[in-house]
Scaffold this motif. Sequence first.
Motif, PDB file in Angstrom:
ATOM      1  N   UNK A 238       0.783  -1.435   0.175  1.00 48.15           N
ATOM      2  CA  UNK A 238      -0.500  -0.029   0.254  1.00 48.15           C
ATOM      3  C   UNK A 238       0.579   1.201  -0.654  1.00 48.15           C
ATOM      4  N   UNK A 239       2.160   1.233   1.010  1.00 51.32           N
ATOM      5  CA  UNK A 239       2.758   2.133   0.800  1.00 51.32           C
ATOM      6  C   UNK A 239       3.437   2.439  -0.358  1.00 51.32           C
ATOM      7  N   UNK A 240       3.846   1.468  -1.399  1.00 53.18           N
ATOM      8  CA  UNK A 240       5.259   1.644  -2.935  1.00 53.18           C
ATOM      9  C   UNK A 240       3.441   1.997  -3.737  1.00 53.18           C
ATOM     10  N   UNK A 241       2.581   1.393  -3.359  1.00 54.16           N
ATOM     11  CA  UNK A 241       1.680   2.135  -4.362  1.00 54.16           C
ATOM     12  C   UNK A 241       1.021   3.728  -4.593  1.00 54.16           C
ATOM     13  N   UNK A 242       0.893   3.543  -3.223  1.00 54.57           N
ATOM     14  CA  UNK A 242      -0.135   4.865  -2.844  1.00 54.57           C
ATOM     15  C   UNK A 242       1.573   6.245  -2.955  1.00 54.57           C
ATOM     16  N   UNK A 243       2.368   6.054  -3.101  1.00 58.14           N
ATOM     17  CA  UNK A 243       3.461   6.972  -4.062  1.00 58.14           C
ATOM     18  C   UNK A 243       3.363   7.132  -4.659  1.00 58.14           C
ATOM     19  N   UNK A 244       2.616   5.703  -5.552  1.00 63.63           N
ATOM     20  CA  UNK A 244       3.399   5.818  -6.935  1.00 63.63           C
ATOM     21  C   UNK A 244       1.838   6.362  -7.211  1.00 63.63           C
ATOM     22  N   UNK A 245       1.119   6.494  -6.899  1.00 65.23           N
ATOM     23  CA  UNK A 245      -0.149   7.672  -7.492  1.00 65.23           C
ATOM     24  C   UNK A 245      -0.330   8.711  -6.796  1.00 65.23           C
ATOM     25  N   UNK A 246       0.247   9.133  -5.796  1.00 64.17           N
ATOM     26  CA  UNK A 246       0.975  10.359  -5.492  1.00 64.17           C
ATOM     27  C   UNK A 246       1.769  11.301  -6.013  1.00 64.17           C
ATOM     28  N   UNK A 247       2.624  10.386  -6.728  1.00 63.34           N
ATOM     29  CA  UNK A 247       3.470  11.083  -6.829  1.00 63.34           C
ATOM     30  C   UNK A 247       4.880  11.269  -6.397  1.00 63.34           C
ATOM     31  N   UNK A 248       4.303  11.621  -4.581  1.00 68.01           N
ATOM     32  CA  UNK A 248       5.056  12.099  -3.410  1.00 68.01           C
ATOM     33  C   UNK A 248       5.530  11.099  -2.900  1.00 68.01           C
ATOM     34  N   UNK A 249       6.640  10.476  -2.045  1.00 66.74           N
ATOM     35  CA  UNK A 249       7.204  10.530  -1.566  1.00 66.74           C
ATOM     36  C   UNK A 249       6.095   9.961  -0.008  1.00 66.74           C
ATOM     37  N   UNK A 250       5.848  11.338   0.561  1.00 65.85           N
ATOM     38  CA  UNK A 250       5.005  11.373   2.067  1.00 65.85           C
ATOM     39  C   UNK A 250       3.986  10.123   1.543  1.00 65.85           C
ATOM     40  N   UNK A 251       3.391  10.310   0.672  1.00 67.38           N
ATOM     41  CA  UNK A 251       1.570   9.273   0.058  1.00 67.38           C
ATOM     42  C   UNK A 251       2.075   7.968   1.064  1.00 67.38           C
ATOM     43  N   UNK A 252       3.309   7.421   1.272  1.00 71.91           N
ATOM     44  CA  UNK A 252       3.857   5.526   1.229  1.00 71.91           C
ATOM     45  C   UNK A 252       3.368   5.830   2.885  1.00 71.91           C
ATOM     46  N   UNK A 253       4.149   7.158   3.750  1.00 72.28           N
ATOM     47  CA  UNK A 253       4.437   6.574   4.297  1.00 72.28           C
ATOM     48  C   UNK A 253       2.338   7.285   5.562  1.00 72.28           C
ATOM     49  N   UNK A 254       1.796   8.012   5.024  1.00 76.87           N
ATOM     50  CA  UNK A 254       0.766   8.130   5.540  1.00 76.87           C
ATOM     51  C   UNK A 254      -0.409   7.023   4.974  1.00 76.87           C
ATOM     52  N   UNK A 255       0.096   6.325   3.731  1.00 74.87           N
ATOM     53  CA  UNK A 255      -1.208   5.524   3.354  1.00 74.87           C
ATOM     54  C   UNK A 255      -0.459   3.440   4.881  1.00 74.87           C
ATOM     55  N   UNK A 256       0.730   3.663   4.941  1.00 70.30           N
ATOM     56  CA  UNK A 256       0.972   3.097   5.956  1.00 70.30           C
ATOM     57  C   UNK A 256       0.214   2.926   7.637  1.00 70.30           C
ATOM     58  N   UNK A 257       0.289   4.737   7.813  1.00 67.54           N
ATOM     59  CA  UNK A 257      -0.248   5.074   8.899  1.00 67.54           C
ATOM     60  C   UNK A 257      -1.771   4.764   8.592  1.00 67.54           C
ATOM     61  N   UNK A 258      -2.538   5.410   8.218  1.00 66.54           N
ATOM     62  CA  UNK A 258      -3.606   5.231   7.721  1.00 66.54           C
ATOM     63  C   UNK A 258      -4.467   3.780   8.297  1.00 66.54           C
ATOM     64  N   UNK A 259      -3.919   2.198   7.550  1.00 66.24           N
ATOM     65  CA  UNK A 259      -4.286   0.722   7.352  1.00 66.24           C
ATOM     66  C   UNK A 259      -3.770   0.625   9.431  1.00 66.24           C
ATOM     67  N   UNK A 260      -2.767   0.589   9.258  1.00 67.96           N
ATOM     68  CA  UNK A 260      -1.927   0.358  10.803  1.00 67.96           C
ATOM     69  C   UNK A 260      -1.960   0.847  11.671  1.00 67.96           C
ATOM     70  N   UNK A 261      -1.737   2.155  11.945  1.00 64.27           N
ATOM     71  CA  UNK A 261      -2.209   3.131  13.127  1.00 64.27           C
ATOM     72  C   UNK A 261      -3.425   3.398  13.504  1.00 64.27           C
ATOM     73  N   UNK A 262      -4.265   3.904  12.490  1.00 67.84           N
ATOM     74  CA  UNK A 262      -5.034   4.835  12.903  1.00 67.84           C
ATOM     75  C   UNK A 262      -6.288   4.095  12.527  1.00 67.84           C
ATOM     76  N   UNK A 263      -6.789   3.357  13.535  1.00 63.31           N
ATOM     77  CA  UNK A 263      -8.324   2.471  13.404  1.00 63.31           C
ATOM     78  C   UNK A 263      -9.746   3.402  13.655  1.00 63.31           C
TER      79      UNK A 263
END
Length: 778
Positions: A238-263
Amino acid sequence: MSIGVARPVAWKRLLVPGAWTIVVIGWIAALLTTGSAAGDVALWLLAIGLGVLLPGVALVRAVRPGTAPLIEDLGWGAAAGCLVAMLGWALGVVLQLSLPPWLFGPVIAGVLAAVPRTRHRVLAKPAPGWGPAANLTIAGVMLVVVGWMTVDFLRLHPVDPGPSGSTYYPDIVFQLAVVGQLRHSLVLDYPMVAGELYSYQWFLHAVLAHLLDAGVMPFDGVARLAPATLMPAVLLVAAVIAAGIARRVVAGPIAAALLGVVGTTVATWSVGGSAPAMIQTYWWASISTAFGWLVSLPVAGCAVAILRRDSSTAPTLLFLPFAALAAGAKSTNLVVLLGGALLAFAFVLIRRRPLRPAFLVLSAVGGTLLAALFTIYSAGGNGLRLDPLGRFEHLAVRLFPGLAGATDDAAALAIPDIAPIAVLTAVLLYFLPVLPRLLGFVFLARWEWRDAASWFLLGTVLAGAVGILAFRHPGQSEGFFFRSAFPVGVLASAWGLALVVERVRRLPWVRLAAAGAVAGLLLSVLVALAVPVSPLPHWEEAFGHAPSAGEMSPLRQVAHYLFPLGVLFLPLLALTVAGLLARARKVPLAIVTIGAILGTGLLSTGFYLTGAVPTYSQTSVASAAGLRITRDDIAAGNWLARHTAPEDVLATNRVCTQEQPTEQLPEPCQAKTFTLSALAGRTVEVAGWAYASRNLERAWESTERYTMQPFWAPERLRRELRAFTHPSRATLRALSEAGVRWLVADKRGAPTDRAALDRLATRRLTLETVTVWELPAR
């Protein structure tokens, strides 16, 4: 070409490998301290590393025109390696050879590296990485996830159940039974009923069948190692594909956090109530769903790259193989992705954009889904039927029993009349606590609505919502429409939030977001402490029963449920609107509001991490829905796996989960006994038939819940049980002619005349609670 990256300075280069080393050590420690054998963990790591990641990375590099950072290679490679594992399984079964993943994977990687056309791509040096900040953030998320995986599941599902036994979630045992079938057969029967067609998702089970050839204990591999591996893999993908879709690396950690930390946003009852925990629950309760996320996210990533006509960050040549893998991984995957493809096609058609990319995505997803319906799912819908709002009418009856009218329909799935306002409340209680993690869609609508990719992602989420609203299943499996779409929606949300971060980069946005998150967390805690978990106990105390409309108006009853959500959402919604009306560059309000909304989801993750409240796993294990497995069950299964032929059929005297002290089946009989087939890896004559397609279809007309329905061929079941209670040469001959070779008696099952069976068959195994006889050869 890779998305924007930066080389870390020299002293920071140790941070990234150090952080990922800690994650791996923590993951291994979690498994070892909860009961997995060190040898099994080592063999599993070997299977995953050499059998999945190595050939997967080689395949992705071979088909992608440019280089990418190693983290992107690993993300895409985790999904592509499953394609290789499927190939290894198929070849092994057809050729009747053992192709262990640690051998087959390197062979495939070696072939790709040896072919002149792909050699330079496979062996090319990776592009510079994402930098310490992104890597450390994702690693931190992984550690949190390892924590709640351990607390909520691994410690509750030991490898060794002990002599008195432990309780396991039945679906996990069922998954092991399907894997056992696929270890020796391309044609899949329903494992617990010999000769019954199994027409449902099974691609994960084929991958696991291949990985188990590494020598891993099947029970540990399927019940613990597989789900514990899938969840971190999903986060990485999810992190890798989010970064590719957004064309921004910061989207990768955000996607990982939304799935794994923010319940799920907790408002009291939502800890264990109406709102689904999504990722935190279904990573173990439905490993086919977790596998579906792993392989459908790459489908979304490839689709977006095709829509943009940009294959620099995605291996678009694998689009069709990924789509096929997603189709067989979970039946709802391509259904929701088809919704995204349709909306993207409609957008480009209306905007008069080039149609070819959108038509290619639509035809590929639609064509693959159609092919799957006529092959993998040829037996029909497995009980799924069109029943608009049926799920939420059922939920409304549970929440407002006093508002439900009588029903003349005797069918178990019939729903009494219920006030529309109660149904609407049930819908809100289900969806609203999940929506904060999809907040980024708001910013996509503001800044990226001209990009067809945003419409593809939105259409996928809408299709998931429509699916759960429109259909109903006897086992409530219609919920998987939305669960399949949710991680794709998180990709879009991460993209939208990355746009906000980019626009406020001159502000101390990390501090502002953290302050907002703390505020949201405190608000959630106050609401959770101040408002009762559920109004039902208080209504029972006040009225002696659930209040009717005359005793308490429907609107007032609804207010008891919606008040906690209103306290959480209304002020945050007001702040969000204010932030959107203002310019985000100048006003930090938007960042504070985003942090606050997402911070409301931290409390539920804290519950999972600390085990402070009973979670779904704990509740399921402790309830009657659990399946008790003993040490004798595992020993008997292992003996049967070693001493029987793959085509042998077993008969058993325990066909229901309840103990059967008499010859007659107990009433009611819960047909979820999957243990024998799962642990032996063999087909059973008749046992837990609950999940059979025929049984699910019959549930719509039955007066019993689908798990309690009687077997559809009662004489066949009686014949099997008579072989234990009143054995005779004629009865055993009839079983033998039906293909049965072994009789397995369990002390918890129907009474067994052991002396008579000793005269008529050959006793081969005697344990304290399990006895095995071999029938005479025909």
